[in-house]
Design an enzyme around this catalytic site. Structure first.
Site, PDB file in Angstrom:
ATOM      1  N   ASP A   1      54.069  12.797 -26.466  1.00 42.03           N
ATOM      2  CA  ASP A   1      54.179  13.568 -27.662  1.00 42.03           C
ATOM      3  C   ASP A   1      52.840  14.491 -27.865  1.00 42.03           C
ATOM      4  O   ASP A   1      52.541  14.717 -28.741  1.00 42.03           O
ATOM      5  CB  ASP A   1      54.042  12.497 -28.701  1.00 42.03           C
ATOM      6  CG  ASP A   1      53.014  11.486 -28.758  1.00 42.03           C
ATOM      7  OD1 ASP A   1      52.163  11.465 -27.786  1.00 42.03           O
ATOM      8  OD2 ASP A   1      52.961  10.723 -29.612  1.00 42.03           O
TER       9      ASP A   1
ATOM     10  N   HIS B   1      42.481  34.936  -7.450  1.00 47.42           N
ATOM     11  CA  HIS B   1      42.714  34.233  -8.857  1.00 47.42           C
ATOM     12  C   HIS B   1      42.355  32.679  -8.579  1.00 47.42           C
ATOM     13  O   HIS B   1      43.164  31.641  -9.013  1.00 47.42           O
ATOM     14  CB  HIS B   1      44.113  34.413  -9.347  1.00 47.42           C
ATOM     15  CG  HIS B   1      44.327  35.559  -9.969  1.00 47.42           C
ATOM     16  ND1 HIS B   1      45.861  36.260 -10.269  1.00 47.42           N
ATOM     17  CD2 HIS B   1      43.647  36.727 -10.392  1.00 47.42           C
ATOM     18  CE1 HIS B   1      45.226  37.462 -10.969  1.00 47.42           C
ATOM     19  NE2 HIS B   1      44.298  37.677 -10.932  1.00 47.42           N
TER      20      HIS B   1
ATOM     21  N   ASP C   1      35.078  36.044 -13.079  1.00 49.98           N
ATOM     22  CA  ASP C   1      35.839  37.071 -13.882  1.00 49.98           C
ATOM     23  C   ASP C   1      36.404  35.911 -15.124  1.00 49.98           C
ATOM     24  O   ASP C   1      37.344  35.269 -14.994  1.00 49.98           O
ATOM     25  CB  ASP C   1      37.203  37.311 -13.036  1.00 49.98           C
ATOM     26  CG  ASP C   1      38.142  38.173 -13.415  1.00 49.98           C
ATOM     27  OD1 ASP C   1      38.228  38.372 -14.500  1.00 49.98           O
ATOM     28  OD2 ASP C   1      38.765  38.750 -12.506  1.00 49.98           O
TER      29      ASP C   1
ATOM     30  N   ASP D   1      38.209  41.463 -20.353  1.00 53.29           N
ATOM     31  CA  ASP D   1      38.422  41.053 -18.891  1.00 53.29           C
ATOM     32  C   ASP D   1      37.059  41.678 -18.200  1.00 53.29           C
ATOM     33  O   ASP D   1      37.292  42.835 -17.569  1.00 53.29           O
ATOM     34  CB  ASP D   1      39.677  41.410 -18.488  1.00 53.29           C
ATOM     35  CG  ASP D   1      40.008  41.128 -17.047  1.00 53.29           C
ATOM     36  OD1 ASP D   1      39.372  40.425 -16.437  1.00 53.29           O
ATOM     37  OD2 ASP D   1      41.215  41.829 -16.659  1.00 53.29           O
TER      38      ASP D   1
ATOM     39  N   HIS E   1      43.892  44.644  -4.108  1.00 54.46           N
ATOM     40  CA  HIS E   1      44.624  44.864  -5.509  1.00 54.46           C
ATOM     41  C   HIS E   1      44.497  46.197  -5.816  1.00 54.46           C
ATOM     42  O   HIS E   1      43.589  47.072  -5.477  1.00 54.46           O
ATOM     43  CB  HIS E   1      44.157  43.773  -6.502  1.00 54.46           C
ATOM     44  CG  HIS E   1      42.687  43.646  -6.770  1.00 54.46           C
ATOM     45  ND1 HIS E   1      41.970  44.673  -7.465  1.00 54.46           N
ATOM     46  CD2 HIS E   1      41.618  43.141  -5.990  1.00 54.46           C
ATOM     47  CE1 HIS E   1      40.803  44.533  -7.532  1.00 54.46           C
ATOM     48  NE2 HIS E   1      40.550  43.410  -6.715  1.00 54.46           N
TER      49      HIS E   1
ATOM     50  N   HIS F   1      44.608  48.035 -15.094  1.00 56.44           N
ATOM     51  CA  HIS F   1      45.807  47.523 -15.843  1.00 56.44           C
ATOM     52  C   HIS F   1      45.399  47.800 -17.275  1.00 56.44           C
ATOM     53  O   HIS F   1      44.135  47.855 -17.576  1.00 56.44           O
ATOM     54  CB  HIS F   1      46.213  46.063 -15.388  1.00 56.44           C
ATOM     55  CG  HIS F   1      44.943  45.081 -15.821  1.00 56.44           C
ATOM     56  ND1 HIS F   1      44.550  44.815 -16.919  1.00 56.44           N
ATOM     57  CD2 HIS F   1      44.163  44.516 -14.849  1.00 56.44           C
ATOM     58  CE1 HIS F   1      43.779  43.809 -16.764  1.00 56.44           C
ATOM     59  NE2 HIS F   1      43.322  43.710 -15.539  1.00 56.44           N
TER      60      HIS F   1
ATOM     61  N   HIS G   1      46.953  41.583 -18.973  1.00 57.98           N
ATOM     62  CA  HIS G   1      47.758  42.319 -18.363  1.00 57.98           C
ATOM     63  C   HIS G   1      48.580  43.106 -19.415  1.00 57.98           C
ATOM     64  O   HIS G   1      49.807  42.296 -19.332  1.00 57.98           O
ATOM     65  CB  HIS G   1      48.278  41.864 -17.257  1.00 57.98           C
ATOM     66  CG  HIS G   1      47.457  41.579 -16.197  1.00 57.98           C
ATOM     67  ND1 HIS G   1      47.907  40.861 -15.049  1.00 57.98           N
ATOM     68  CD2 HIS G   1      46.223  41.699 -15.858  1.00 57.98           C
ATOM     69  CE1 HIS G   1      46.572  40.370 -14.255  1.00 57.98           C
ATOM     70  NE2 HIS G   1      45.765  41.008 -14.672  1.00 57.98           N
TER      71      HIS G   1
ATOM     72  N   GLU H   1      38.440  47.890 -11.997  1.00 60.17           N
ATOM     73  CA  GLU H   1      38.022  46.783 -11.337  1.00 60.17           C
ATOM     74  C   GLU H   1      38.084  46.937  -9.786  1.00 60.17           C
ATOM     75  O   GLU H   1      39.006  46.042  -9.318  1.00 60.17           O
ATOM     76  CB  GLU H   1      38.709  45.380 -11.713  1.00 60.17           C
ATOM     77  CG  GLU H   1      40.246  45.523 -11.972  1.00 60.17           C
ATOM     78  CD  GLU H   1      40.760  44.302 -12.499  1.00 60.17           C
ATOM     79  OE1 GLU H   1      40.794  43.393 -11.829  1.00 60.17           O
ATOM     80  OE2 GLU H   1      41.656  44.316 -13.294  1.00 60.17           O
TER      81      GLU H   1
ATOM     82  N   TYR I   1      36.762  42.385  -0.184  1.00 56.79           N
ATOM     83  CA  TYR I   1      36.913  40.911   0.019  1.00 56.79           C
ATOM     84  C   TYR I   1      37.052  40.810   1.635  1.00 56.79           C
ATOM     85  O   TYR I   1      37.741  41.389   2.194  1.00 56.79           O
ATOM     86  CB  TYR I   1      38.225  40.494  -0.543  1.00 56.79           C
ATOM     87  CG  TYR I   1      38.404  40.802  -2.009  1.00 56.79           C
ATOM     88  CD1 TYR I   1      37.657  40.096  -3.000  1.00 56.79           C
ATOM     89  CD2 TYR I   1      38.966  41.851  -2.453  1.00 56.79           C
ATOM     90  CE1 TYR I   1      37.797  40.208  -4.366  1.00 56.79           C
ATOM     91  CE2 TYR I   1      38.976  42.326  -3.839  1.00 56.79           C
ATOM     92  CZ  TYR I   1      38.384  41.535  -4.665  1.00 56.79           C
ATOM     93  OH  TYR I   1      38.505  41.811  -6.081  1.00 56.79           O
TER      94      TYR I   1
ATOM     95  N   ARG J   1      34.064  41.733  -6.859  1.00 63.09           N
ATOM     96  CA  ARG J   1      34.966  42.813  -7.874  1.00 63.09           C
ATOM     97  C   ARG J   1      33.708  42.798  -8.775  1.00 63.09           C
ATOM     98  O   ARG J   1      33.166  42.225  -9.442  1.00 63.09           O
ATOM     99  CB  ARG J   1      35.876  42.053  -8.037  1.00 63.09           C
ATOM    100  CG  ARG J   1      36.734  42.724  -9.226  1.00 63.09           C
ATOM    101  CD  ARG J   1      38.141  42.191  -9.454  1.00 63.09           C
ATOM    102  NE  ARG J   1      38.282  40.669  -9.789  1.00 63.09           N
ATOM    103  CZ  ARG J   1      38.477  39.612  -9.010  1.00 63.09           C
ATOM    104  NH1 ARG J   1      38.597  39.581  -7.670  1.00 63.09           N
ATOM    105  NH2 ARG J   1      38.627  38.365  -9.632  1.00 63.09           N
TER     106      ARG J   1
ATOM    107  N   GLU K   1      34.200  44.609 -12.915  1.00 63.81           N
ATOM    108  CA  GLU K   1      35.422  44.764 -13.640  1.00 63.81           C
ATOM    109  C   GLU K   1      35.022  45.147 -15.116  1.00 63.81           C
ATOM    110  O   GLU K   1      34.044  44.249 -15.583  1.00 63.81           O
ATOM    111  CB  GLU K   1      36.405  43.798 -13.801  1.00 63.81           C
ATOM    112  CG  GLU K   1      37.213  44.033 -14.969  1.00 63.81           C
ATOM    113  CD  GLU K   1      38.534  42.937 -14.551  1.00 63.81           C
ATOM    114  OE1 GLU K   1      38.171  41.907 -14.274  1.00 63.81           O
ATOM    115  OE2 GLU K   1      39.480  43.279 -14.963  1.00 63.81           O
TER     116      GLU K   1
HETATM  117  N1  GLY Z   1      41.389  38.414 -14.668  1.00 66.94           N
HETATM  118  C1  GLY Z   1      42.466  39.182 -14.235  1.00 66.94           C
HETATM  119  C2  GLY Z   1      42.223  40.377 -13.653  1.00 66.94           C
HETATM  120  O1  GLY Z   1      41.274  41.043 -13.601  1.00 66.94           O
HETATM  121  O2  GLY Z   1      43.272  41.327 -13.690  1.00 66.94           O
HETATM  122 MN    MN Z   2      41.603  42.653 -14.912  1.00 67.20          MN
HETATM  123 MN    MN Z   3      39.593  40.088 -14.388  1.00 67.57          MN
END
Ligand code: GLY
Ligand code: MN
Ligand code: MN
Length: 449
Positions: free
Chosen positions: A32, A239, A256, A267, A346, A350, A357, A380, A384, A402, A404
């Site tokens: 519950d 991630h 991050d 972010d 990556h 975004h 996102h 960002e 790596y 990274r 960002e």
């Molecule tokens: N924290 C997820 C990204 O940077 O897209």
């Molecule tokens: Mn991001």
């Molecule tokens: Mn991020």
């Protein structure tokens, strides 16, 4: 703010249109106990209602239908004693400013009657099983009533493209919330830099991040997405959220993490040395990513295509990969062979907003979309080098960097919402050297390791 969002959507509706929206449900965690509730972003954008099991109808030029009806759980003293306060329909009108609000159990009846009179219906099919089922059943029923002069709406329209575009262009109030989310998140990163030392557990840093988010009123759990606190080679897992390792002398930590204020996300990613000083190899990689990131941020200007951040950052990262001896050849050769992708992995940007996102089209007529004032995006880039990647000189293996920031497109220079988070090598080493404030803790237990 929310009423103006509804008005903006209603402006896209025609006479005879009906729009149906469903909020988030509670989800059972076990027995519950539910998972913490987080309102669905689109529903929040239109209503400001933070209660589960709510629904919304917007109507334009439909007989006997007000332009908006919010459906909420009814007041219930017993349930409220157990699980928390509810607005009830009266409270929804008074506190959220709705023209009309009703018990959520009346949704099917009211929406069903309105569908019989609507020419078109807006509903995001595929997101809510319950709403999909209701709509399909209702349309099938209405089709049988032709002899009574009733016919179902002639089309189902996806509200997504309209709403996504409205959400993509942030208002002054939304930008204020995002500035606050960014400022709180910057403080959290600064605190983590000051506190970290050899032996600190990743989850201790996670705890101070979340403490800072909540201390400054970030909503729900405080974070906009599960925080990544990745020491050493964990930074090469994009991630990574296990956050259960010890930060060791000579390693970097990649954090991050961003708070969510009034449901708007920050972010931020920063990397810093556990012992406060970059090693020469770490510094070399870091400075290439920094150079790429700063050049990419500078392209966040009205009229530039969204993908320019990625193009600019990638070119500089390729120069870096050559300089570091990871790749050979010329920048153009590396770019056309795409051999950099193994290390950059990556994309660079975004959209950012209610969702980390965030929604919004990235292409228009197959072209990368031109940036417009009020849009917010992340910048960002990263490099790596997996610990077991023998294509990389040994000194760089296990380094993941990274950087960002969150950037607003303005009529002029980019506004970097996250500028208060240290970014140059000197500023980061300085932040790491700050004496850490005493934490609110009893220290009656050892930190588990
Ligand atoms: N924290 C997820 C990204 O940077 O897209
Ligand atoms: Mn991001
Ligand atoms: Mn991020």
């Amino acid at each position: 703010m929310f009423a103006s969002h509804r008005r903006a959507f209603l402006d896209h509706m025609e006479d005879g249109d009906l729009a149906l929206f469903q909020g988030a449900h509670l989800m059972v965690r076990n027995h519950d106990v539910d998972f913490p509730f987080r309102q669905q972003s689109e529903f929040w954008y239109l209503t400001g209602c933070n209660e589960p099991e709510a629904a919304l109808i917007l109507a334009k030029g439909i007989e006997d239908m007000p332009s908006e009806i919010l459906f909420v759980l009814p007041r219930d003293p017993e349930r409220e004693t157990w699980v928390g306060r509810r607005l009830g329909p009266e409270g929804a009108m008074e506190k959220l400013g709705f023209v009309s609000a009703r018990n959520h159990e009346e949704f099917s009846e009211v929406a069903g009657a309105a569908l019989a009179k609507a020419k078109r219906v807006w509903a995001r099919l595929g997101d809510h099983e319950e709403l999909d089922g209701f709509l399909l059943r209702s349309l099938a029923e209405l089709r049988k009533k032709g002899r009574m002069g009733i016919s179902p709406p002639s089309s189902i329209l996806d509200p997504g493209p309209v709403l996504d575009d409205l959400r993509l262009h942030k208002s002054a109030t939304e930008l204020e919330h995002m500035r606050r989310a960014a400022a709180v998140s910057a403080e959290a990163h600064l605190l983590a830099m000051a506190l970290c030392q050899p032996g600190t557990m990743e989850y201790e840093l996670e705890a101070v991040l979340h403490y800072t988010f909540r201390r400054h009123g970030c909503n729900d759990a405080g974070w906009a997405y599960p925080s990544i606190v990745a020491s050493g080679a964990n930074a090469c897992i994009l991630h990574y959220t296990e956050n259960n390792q010890k930060c060791s002398d000579g390693e970097l930590v990649l954090i991050d993490a961003g708070g969510e204020y009034q449901h708007y996300a920050a972010d931020i990613t920063r990397c810093f040395p556990v012992n406060g000083k970059f090693l020469p190899a770490q510094r070399r990689v870091y400075e290439w990513v920094l150079k790429a990131q700063e050049a990419a941020v500078d392209t966040v200007r009205a009229g530039n295509p969204f993908h320019q951040t990625h193009e600019v950052a990638t070119r500089i990262l390729c120069e870096g990969l050559l300089d570091l001896g990871v790749l050979q050849g010329s920048v153009d050769e590396v770019m056309s062979a795409q051999s950099f992708k193994r290390y950059t992995i990556h994309n660079t940007s975004h959209w950012l907003g209610l969702d980390v996102h965030d929604c919004g089209a990235y292409y228009q007529q197959m072209e990368s979309r031109a940036l417009e004032p009020g849009m917010v995006l992340t910048v960002e880039p990263g490099l790596y080098f997996a610990p077991d990647d023998t294509s990389v000189p040994e000194e760089f293996r296990g380094i993941g960097i990274r950087i960002e920031d969150d950037v607003v497109v303005t009529g002029g220079h980019p506004e970097v919402l996250t500028a208060a988070t240290p970014k140059s090598v000197e500023a980061i080493e300085d932040a790491c050297a700050q004496s850490a404030p005493a934490l609110p803790c009893l220290d009656s237990l050892e930190v588990a390791s």
